[in-house]
Design an enzyme around this catalytic site. Structure first.
Site, PDB file in Angstrom:
ATOM      1  CD  GLU A 189      -2.631  -1.728   0.416  1.00 16.68           C
ATOM      2  OE1 GLU A 189      -2.751  -1.041  -0.603  1.00 16.68           O
ATOM      3  OE2 GLU A 189      -3.255  -2.797   0.594  1.00 16.68           O
ATOM      4  NE  ARG A 241       0.305   7.816  -6.258  1.00 11.23           N
ATOM      5  CZ  ARG A 241      -1.011   7.589  -6.140  1.00 11.23           C
ATOM      6  NH1 ARG A 241      -1.649   6.893  -7.058  1.00 11.23           N
ATOM      7  NH2 ARG A 241      -1.671   8.028  -5.092  1.00 11.23           N
ATOM      8  CG  ASP A 353      -3.482  -1.570  -7.735  1.00 15.21           C
ATOM      9  OD1 ASP A 353      -2.438  -1.848  -7.126  1.00 15.21           O
ATOM     10  OD2 ASP A 353      -4.518  -1.188  -7.169  1.00 15.21           O
TER      11      ASP A 353
END
Length: 531
Positions: A189, A241, A353
């Site tokens: 996560e 990110r 993902d």
């Protein structure tokens, strides 16, 4: 020479779902859907790129539960039967729609696609991990690891041995399957807490991936924001990110997957066909389920499922090419601007993902294929890279301490700790304490050795962040609750039997056959870190 870098990272993960004790469990189909719609299409894309001379670069995390399931003979057998049934249904649909040209066209399309998946599956001897390895060897694909069972590490930090077990067992499992140690880790996560990097360094890992704000609020503030990694004080690098490129794909408002031409995920033949006709292809108890055959497109915002128009793969593929062009153009502009502002080549990290590409966004693999090709042939402003290569080429970076963070809702830990799932943590913490206690034992015989190792497996499986996540989302909640409880119950029985020196060998053999992940695990991984 390019002005900067784009690093695409796909997080390939599913929780360990394997039920040899039952003939049919719906949740096993999570794996089957991912193989059909994501992993085989990605493999075929890689093969096509190299065949056409495109030297692509991609980073993928492949978690131990996913790797274990992909290599499990029982699940391989069950997937083969699932795929045969899917092809049978698609062929039946061709005849069923002989009088409807568009539906016949779509049914033919699915027959061809499912047949291609089966041919690839059989050509790879049903071992997709072995099929991915050549791309790792050629340096086109950088495969990294994750937590052993995707445990949410910040909520274990009061038990460092439990965190260490998640990391060390994952690294060992990676080396057993890929023949080399992992260079990087996708933190489960993307959840980080201060000090975690010391364990990553001890495990031999060189870098990890976190959400952007974990980097932006580092101390001192990174000079280049998320557009360069930082080195932690242990020497392990942290990559953050990029929000802009992530939003273009993830966002429900402006993201590419919401285009009208793309396939509608929520309108499936399993829910719409006449009941007696579809009955052989749904659940054995007669309940309907998704089949993977979907005939409609998103069409437009605000429409009900009944108002959706028929899908056309040709126009969907054209839209995927258009979106790949747009994504590339935006990265050119972004990297050009950042390069002039920073005075050095920026790196834009775009993590997703893996199942977004193919399963949730059916056209996602087409998008990636076009993006790699267009980037290779049509521009020279940025280079695709994976993170290990970037660190080799840029060994000097700012040193800073990242901030506690995750990529979940609101950016911290509340998605995995809230009123829907908080009840699990006292039990998980107690089990961790007991496992640390057990780790100090020296087994009196081979039976106790096996029991101690199985206790470690059960704790790891109970710690999977997927169960808390599912409880919060409100889908498949009974299954997530049952899985948490059953692993804790099995652990507790093992703990009590070991202390009483009365291990039930028959029961242990049955449990070990069901929860057979990490065959080489050594329970001593839970021993105090300074012992």
């Amino acid at each position: 020479m390019s002005l900067g870098y784009l690093a695409l990272v796909l997080h390939a993960h599913l929780p360990f779902v394997r039920h040899p004790e039952s003939d049919y469990v719906l949740e096993e189909e999570w794996l089957y859907e991912a193989i059909t719609e994501t992993y085989v299409p990605l493999l075929l894309m890689f093969e096509g790129l190299l065949r056409d001379g495109v030297d692509f670069k991609l980073t993928m995390s492949m978690t131990p539960p996913l790797v274990s399931m992909l290599r499990d003979p029982l699940l391989q057998d069950r997937y083969s039967k699932h795929l045969d049934q899917l092809i049978e249904l698609a062929e039946k649909e061709v005849d069923h729609h002989s009088q409807n040209g568009h539906l016949r066209y779509l049914a033919d399309y699915y027959v061809q696609e499912f047949t291609r998946v089966r041919e690839t599956w059989e050509r790879c001897d049903r071992d997709l991990i072995q099929a991915f390895k050549p791309f790792l060897e050629s340096n086109n694909l950088e495969i990294i690891t994750c937590g052993a069972t995707h445990g949410y590490l910040p909520l274990m930090q009061m038990y460092p041995q439990a965190v260490w077990a998640q990391i060390q067992v994952a690294c060992q499992h990676y080396e057993e399957n890929f023949g080399r140690p992992p260079k990087g880790i996708w933190l489960p996560e993307c959840a980080y807490y201060e000090g975690l990097e010391r364990m990553l360094a001890d495990a031999g890992l060189r870098y990890f991936i976190m959400d952007g704000h974990g980097l932006l609020y580092a101390r001192p503030r990174p000079r280049f924001g998320t557009y360069a990694p930082i080195f932690t004080e242990t020497g392990v690098a942290a990559f953050g990110r990029d929000h802009e490129s992530s939003q273009q794909v993830w966002s429900s408002e402006v993201g590419y997957p919401g285009a009208a031409e793309y396939r509608e995920f929520y309108k499936d033949l399993g829910w719409e066909a006449e009941y007696e006709y579809i009955k052989p292809y749904i659940m054995p108890n007669g309940q309907r389920k998704n089949t993977g055959i979907k005939y409609h497109k998103i069409t437009g915002r605000g429409l009900s499922l009944h108002e959706k128009a028929l899908y056309d793969p040709y126009w969907a593929r054209e839209k995927a090419a258009e979106h790949a062009e747009n994504f590339m153009f935006n990265r050119q502009r972004q990297i050009s601007h950042l390069s002039s502002m920073m005075g050095r080549p920026p790196i834009v990290l775009s993590p997703y993902d893996a199942e977004l590409y193919g399963h949730w966004w059916y056209e996602g693999p087409w998008f990636l294929d076009y993006l790699f090709r267009k980037t290779w042939f049509d521009q020279n402003q940025f280079s695709m890279t994976h993170l290990a290569d970037y660190l080799r080429q840029h060994p000097q970076q700012q040193v800073a301490r990242p901030s506690q963070s995750s990529w979940g809702f609101k950016g911290f830990h509340e998605y995995w700790l809230n009123d829907t799932n908080a009840w699990i943590y006292p039990y998980l913490h107690k089990a961790a304490e007991r496992m640390i206690e057990l780790s100090r034992r020296e087994p009196s015989d081979e039976l106790e050795w096996r029991a101690l190792n199985q206790a470690a497996r059960e704790l790891l499986l109970a710690q999977s962040s997927d169960w808390a996540f599912i409880m919060r989302t409100g889908t498949m909640v009974p299954y997530a609750v049952r899985r948490t409880r059953i692993h804790l119950q099995r652990f507790t029985k093992l703990y009590e039997d070991i202390l009483a020196e009365k291990v039930d060998s028959g029961w242990l053999e049955k449990v070990a056959a069901i929860d057979n992940i990490f065959p080489s695990i050594n329970y001593r991984v839970y021993r105090p870190l300074n012992a």
